[in-house]
Design an enzyme around this catalytic site. Structure first.
Site, PDB file in Angstrom:
ATOM      1  CE1 TYR A  18     -14.853  51.876 -27.678  1.00 36.20           C
ATOM      2  CE2 TYR A  18     -15.561  51.941 -29.785  1.00 36.20           C
ATOM      3  CZ  TYR A  18     -15.297  51.223 -28.640  1.00 36.20           C
ATOM      4  OH  TYR A  18     -16.068  50.667 -28.279  1.00 36.20           O
TER       5      TYR A  18
ATOM      6  CE  LYS B 173     -19.855  51.796 -28.258  1.00 40.52           C
ATOM      7  NZ  LYS B 173     -18.938  52.025 -29.231  1.00 40.52           N
TER       8      LYS B 173
END
Length: 272
Positions: free
Chosen positions: A51, A76
């Site tokens: 992201y 993540k």
């Protein structure tokens, strides 16, 4: 302050049932957006290396003044970093960007079966857990065959599987598998990216005097699922957490079940 219930994880900690996701939140906007979420009462933030906004999330955490043990921070591992040594290196980088000493939950972002590295990756996750740098480890976008292989070959059962889940894709079989093995189901895109105009959802919103988004998120809560809606609009951030003073009845839940079409809005984990 809204009280968000928590769900116990199989590795000793507990996750707030409603969190704030920052998928596609611009890195320059992330600090402001997460700050608004904190003000609205969210204490669980879900980000990821890919992201590109871990630094903004970390800046918001630092600026908030909230005690670290009151927060639940998830990030993540991206596909390109799978593998034992590369996982450990990637985790160090994520932790540095977040400005934290540990994360509450670390997830393998996708199984990426064509790589065939998620077992070695999971062994690195187990080391991070054993070293106390991660409070809980889990996976994302794993289907039942991926999970079965992981459970057969490794020592620690994932705490969470974060998957695409919304009324059109309720993932009943996978949810049942999770419950059998003590894995918490977490929904990404819980509102199907704003597709809330189904007549059933609109009618239930009118019945309860709520918004369609609140009805769908309440449906997640009553299924025992963790949800991480994303918005950068202050009113919607506040609306999405205002769920805990009404309930759907059995007939409402049955009507919601009938919305299942099996339609994905994201990629199939077998092929991504």
């Amino acid at each position: 302050m809204v009280h968000v219930p928590t769900i116990s994880l199989n590795q000793g900690n507990a996750i707030p049932q409603l969190g704030y996701g920052v998928f596609k939140v611009d890195p320059k906007e992330a600090e402001r957006a997460v700050g608004m979420a904190f003000e609205a009462g969210y204490r669980s933030i879900d980000t990821a290396m890919i992201y590109r906004n871990e630094e903004g999330v970390g800046a918001a955490i630092k600026a908030s003044g909230i005690e670290r043990d009151e927060l639940f921070i998830t990030t993540k591992l991206w596909n390109d970093d799978q593998g034992y040594d590369s996982t450990l290196t990637a985790f160090d980088a994520s932790l540095k960007r977040l400005g934290l000493e540990y994360v509450d939950l670390y997830l393998i972002h996708w199984p990426k079966p064509s790589l065939d590295k998620y077992l070695d990756t999971w062994r690195a996750f187990e080391k991070l857990k054993q070293d106390g740098r991660v409070r809980a480890i889990g996976v994302s976008n794993f289907k039942i065959p991926h999970l079965e292989r992981l459970l057969d070959a490794t020592a620690i059962v994932p705490a969470v599987n974060q998957i695409e889940l919304h009324p059109s894709l309720p993932q009943n079989e996978l949810h049942d598998f999770h419950e059998t093995h003590g894995i918490v189901t977490e929904a990404w895109s819980p509102l199907a990216q704003g597709e809330l105009d189904a007549p059933v959802i609109v009618a239930l919103a009118e019945k309860h005097g709520r918004t369609p988004a609140q009805v769908v998120l309440r449906w997640h809560m009553q299924r025992g699922i963790v949800a991480i809606p994303k918005s950068i609009t202050p009113s919607r951030i506040a609306e999405n957490i205002d769920l805990f003073d009404f309930a759907l009845d059995d007939d409402d839940m049955q009507q919601m079940r009938e919305l299942d079409t099996g339609r994905r809005i994201g990629p199939d984990p077998d092929n991504f």
